[in-house]
Design a protein around this motif. Structure first.
Motif, PDB file in Angstrom:
ATOM      1  N   ASP A   1     -57.817-125.735 -13.288  1.00 54.07           N
ATOM      2  CA  ASP A   1     -57.896-127.181 -13.090  1.00 54.07           C
ATOM      3  C   ASP A   1     -59.334-127.546 -12.747  1.00 54.07           C
ATOM      4  N   ALA A   2     -59.571-128.807 -12.470  1.00 54.86           N
ATOM      5  CA  ALA A   2     -60.937-129.286 -12.258  1.00 54.86           C
ATOM      6  C   ALA A   2     -61.565-128.727 -10.983  1.00 54.86           C
ATOM      7  N   GLY A   3     -60.761-128.214 -10.063  1.00 61.22           N
ATOM      8  CA  GLY A   3     -61.313-127.699  -8.808  1.00 61.22           C
ATOM      9  C   GLY A   3     -61.658-126.226  -8.830  1.00 61.22           C
ATOM     10  N   LEU A   4     -61.493-125.563  -9.988  1.00 60.85           N
ATOM     11  CA  LEU A   4     -61.660-124.109 -10.029  1.00 60.85           C
ATOM     12  C   LEU A   4     -63.067-123.676  -9.635  1.00 60.85           C
ATOM     13  N   ALA A   5     -64.097-124.347 -10.102  1.00 61.93           N
ATOM     14  CA  ALA A   5     -65.462-123.934  -9.768  1.00 61.93           C
ATOM     15  C   ALA A   5     -65.707-124.012  -8.267  1.00 61.93           C
ATOM     16  N   ASP A   6     -65.216-125.075  -7.625  1.00 63.87           N
ATOM     17  CA  ASP A   6     -65.411-125.195  -6.179  1.00 63.87           C
ATOM     18  C   ASP A   6     -64.607-124.143  -5.419  1.00 63.87           C
ATOM     19  N   ARG A   7     -63.399-123.838  -5.904  1.00 59.26           N
ATOM     20  CA  ARG A   7     -62.627-122.784  -5.240  1.00 59.26           C
ATOM     21  C   ARG A   7     -63.320-121.442  -5.416  1.00 59.26           C
ATOM     22  N   TYR A   8     -63.927-121.225  -6.571  1.00 60.79           N
ATOM     23  CA  TYR A   8     -64.642-119.967  -6.770  1.00 60.79           C
ATOM     24  C   TYR A   8     -65.808-119.848  -5.792  1.00 60.79           C
ATOM     25  N   ARG A   9     -66.548-120.922  -5.595  1.00 63.14           N
ATOM     26  CA  ARG A   9     -67.647-120.880  -4.627  1.00 63.14           C
ATOM     27  C   ARG A   9     -67.117-120.600  -3.216  1.00 63.14           C
ATOM     28  N   ALA A  10     -65.976-121.204  -2.873  1.00 61.60           N
ATOM     29  CA  ALA A  10     -65.373-120.937  -1.559  1.00 61.60           C
ATOM     30  C   ALA A  10     -64.923-119.479  -1.463  1.00 61.60           C
ATOM     31  N   TYR A  11     -64.406-118.943  -2.558  1.00 62.04           N
ATOM     32  CA  TYR A  11     -64.008-117.532  -2.599  1.00 62.04           C
ATOM     33  C   TYR A  11     -65.212-116.632  -2.335  1.00 62.04           C
TER      34      TYR A  11
ATOM     35  N   PRO B   1     -64.321-130.916  -3.038  1.00 60.28           N
ATOM     36  CA  PRO B   1     -65.403-131.875  -2.798  1.00 60.28           C
ATOM     37  C   PRO B   1     -65.580-132.799  -3.999  1.00 60.28           C
ATOM     38  N   THR B   2     -65.980-134.021  -3.718  1.00 63.49           N
ATOM     39  CA  THR B   2     -66.250-134.968  -4.794  1.00 63.49           C
ATOM     40  C   THR B   2     -67.701-135.394  -4.737  1.00 63.49           C
ATOM     41  N   GLY B   3     -68.237-135.671  -5.894  1.00 62.66           N
ATOM     42  CA  GLY B   3     -69.621-136.127  -5.957  1.00 62.66           C
ATOM     43  C   GLY B   3     -70.630-135.047  -5.679  1.00 62.66           C
ATOM     44  N   GLU B   4     -70.222-133.774  -5.766  1.00 64.49           N
ATOM     45  CA  GLU B   4     -71.136-132.669  -5.507  1.00 64.49           C
ATOM     46  C   GLU B   4     -71.341-131.880  -6.785  1.00 64.49           C
ATOM     47  N   ARG B   5     -71.646-130.586  -6.640  1.00 65.39           N
ATOM     48  CA  ARG B   5     -71.918-129.769  -7.814  1.00 65.39           C
ATOM     49  C   ARG B   5     -70.706-129.737  -8.748  1.00 65.39           C
ATOM     50  N   PRO B   6     -70.894-129.723 -10.047  1.00 63.16           N
ATOM     51  CA  PRO B   6     -69.766-129.647 -10.973  1.00 63.16           C
ATOM     52  C   PRO B   6     -69.104-128.297 -10.884  1.00 63.16           C
TER      53      PRO B   6
ATOM     54  N   THR C   1     -64.907-122.506 -15.820  1.00 56.20           N
ATOM     55  CA  THR C   1     -65.711-123.224 -14.835  1.00 56.20           C
ATOM     56  C   THR C   1     -67.006-123.762 -15.430  1.00 56.20           C
ATOM     57  N   GLY C   2     -67.462-123.163 -16.519  1.00 57.03           N
ATOM     58  CA  GLY C   2     -68.762-123.529 -17.060  1.00 57.03           C
ATOM     59  C   GLY C   2     -69.922-122.916 -16.311  1.00 57.03           C
ATOM     60  N   LEU C   3     -69.647-122.104 -15.299  1.00 59.07           N
ATOM     61  CA  LEU C   3     -70.714-121.410 -14.578  1.00 59.07           C
ATOM     62  C   LEU C   3     -71.218-120.249 -15.430  1.00 59.07           C
ATOM     63  N   PRO C   4     -72.454-119.814 -15.203  1.00 62.38           N
ATOM     64  CA  PRO C   4     -72.999-118.733 -16.035  1.00 62.38           C
ATOM     65  C   PRO C   4     -72.290-117.408 -15.776  1.00 62.38           C
ATOM     66  N   PRO C   5     -72.188-116.545 -16.779  1.00 67.05           N
ATOM     67  CA  PRO C   5     -71.544-115.236 -16.577  1.00 67.05           C
ATOM     68  C   PRO C   5     -72.151-114.442 -15.427  1.00 67.05           C
ATOM     69  N   ALA C   6     -73.439-114.661 -15.133  1.00 67.46           N
ATOM     70  CA  ALA C   6     -74.088-113.946 -14.029  1.00 67.46           C
ATOM     71  C   ALA C   6     -73.498-114.288 -12.675  1.00 67.46           C
ATOM     72  N   ALA C   7     -72.701-115.352 -12.603  1.00 67.25           N
ATOM     73  CA  ALA C   7     -72.084-115.743 -11.328  1.00 67.25           C
ATOM     74  C   ALA C   7     -70.826-114.949 -11.013  1.00 67.25           C
ATOM     75  N   PHE C   8     -70.421-114.017 -11.902  1.00 70.41           N
ATOM     76  CA  PHE C   8     -69.131-113.338 -11.750  1.00 70.41           C
ATOM     77  C   PHE C   8     -69.266-111.819 -11.740  1.00 70.41           C
TER      78      PHE C   8
ATOM     79  N   ALA D   1     -63.146-112.278 -14.730  1.00 66.37           N
ATOM     80  CA  ALA D   1     -64.521-112.789 -14.719  1.00 66.37           C
ATOM     81  C   ALA D   1     -64.809-113.604 -15.979  1.00 66.37           C
ATOM     82  N   GLY D   2     -64.388-113.092 -17.121  1.00 64.77           N
ATOM     83  CA  GLY D   2     -64.621-113.818 -18.366  1.00 64.77           C
ATOM     84  C   GLY D   2     -63.891-115.146 -18.401  1.00 64.77           C
ATOM     85  N   ARG D   3     -62.642-115.157 -17.940  1.00 59.47           N
ATOM     86  CA  ARG D   3     -61.888-116.422 -17.938  1.00 59.47           C
ATOM     87  C   ARG D   3     -62.527-117.436 -17.008  1.00 59.47           C
ATOM     88  N   LEU D   4     -62.954-116.991 -15.831  1.00 59.06           N
ATOM     89  CA  LEU D   4     -63.576-117.913 -14.892  1.00 59.06           C
ATOM     90  C   LEU D   4     -64.866-118.498 -15.462  1.00 59.06           C
TER      91      LEU D   4
END
Length: 229
Positions: A31-41, A224-229, A159-166, A152-155
């Motif tokens: 869902d749209a919150g996956l990138a933020d949950r990943y950062r929290a993880y 979070p809203t209005g922060e990093r995508p 999320t649109g984050l770079p592969p280096a983030a995983f 890692a590949g699915r995330l």
């Protein structure tokens, strides 16, 4: 602890580990919150994993002080060797955080919340006030719940984050199965008495409950809203 006792421990864990896996699946839902949950993880797991080597080194030192304990010498050797295998893994998470757009200082400077202290801190208590063999239950659960291959590949895709983030997710998916097999062989060889066997099981079950709570908190945190995508 005989091979049959190892099988009993794994059976006990198999009955409760769906709790952890269900909570983890909620963290990784698409869902749209996956990138933020990943950062929290990343933040939460850094708080956990940075304690791994100190825990093993303290448990090994306690073993080395236990004269006439037949469990202590092989346990100390395993812990010293495994500490070297795990050294620097917390740095992987800092590197991934930077690649995800999170300054590493946000991870290193954050005060660990009570649920993280409960997950890790129980091990310090049992090491100091019971027997360092308790740490094997903790290790069994953490390495038995490594990220799934392909996560890692699915995330990265979702999320649109770079592969280096995983990298930490990818590397732990590759490494932890072998570590779990090493641990099972050790537990099968150790001459644990009934109290020590019980302590390993209690530690493992506590870790399951605390790890599930950690994932639940990440999964249900406001996005979070209005922060990093």
């Amino acid at each position: 602890m005989s091979p049959s006792a190892v099988a009993r421990l794994r059976l006990e864990l198999s009955l409760v580990q769906p709790v952890v896996r269900t909570a983890a699946a909620r963290v990784w839902r698409s869902d749209a919150g996956l990138a933020d949950r990943y950062r929290a993880y990343l933040c939460a797991m850094h708080q956990v994993i940075r304690a791994s080597v100190p825990l093993m080194e303290r448990a090994a030192a306690r073993c080395e002080a236990l004269v006439d304990d037949p469990v202590a010498p092989p346990l100390a050797r395993y812990l010293r060797a495994h500490a070297e295998q795990e050294r620097g893994h917390d740095d992987w998470l800092l590197t991934d955080a930077a690649a995800s757009g999170t300054p590493p200082g946000e991870l290193t400077d954050a005060a660990p919340p009570a649920h993280v202290a409960a997950l890790v801190g129980a091990q310090y208590y049992w090491i100091e006030h019971s027997h360092p063999v308790a740490l094997l239950g903790y290790i069994a659960v953490l390495e038995g719940n490594a990220p799934a291959p392909g996560l890692a590949g699915r995330l990265a895709r979702e999320t649109g984050l770079p592969p280096a983030a995983f990298e930490a997710v990818r590397l732990h998916a590759d490494l932890d199965d072998g570590h779990s097999a090493d641990l099972d062989r050790l537990i099968g060889r150790l001459p644990l008495d009934p109290a020590q066997r019980s302590l390993v099981a209690v530690s493992a079950l506590h870790t399951v409950a605390a790890l599930a709570e950690l994932f639940d908190r990440i999964a249900t945190a406001p996005t979070p809203t209005g922060e990093r995508p």
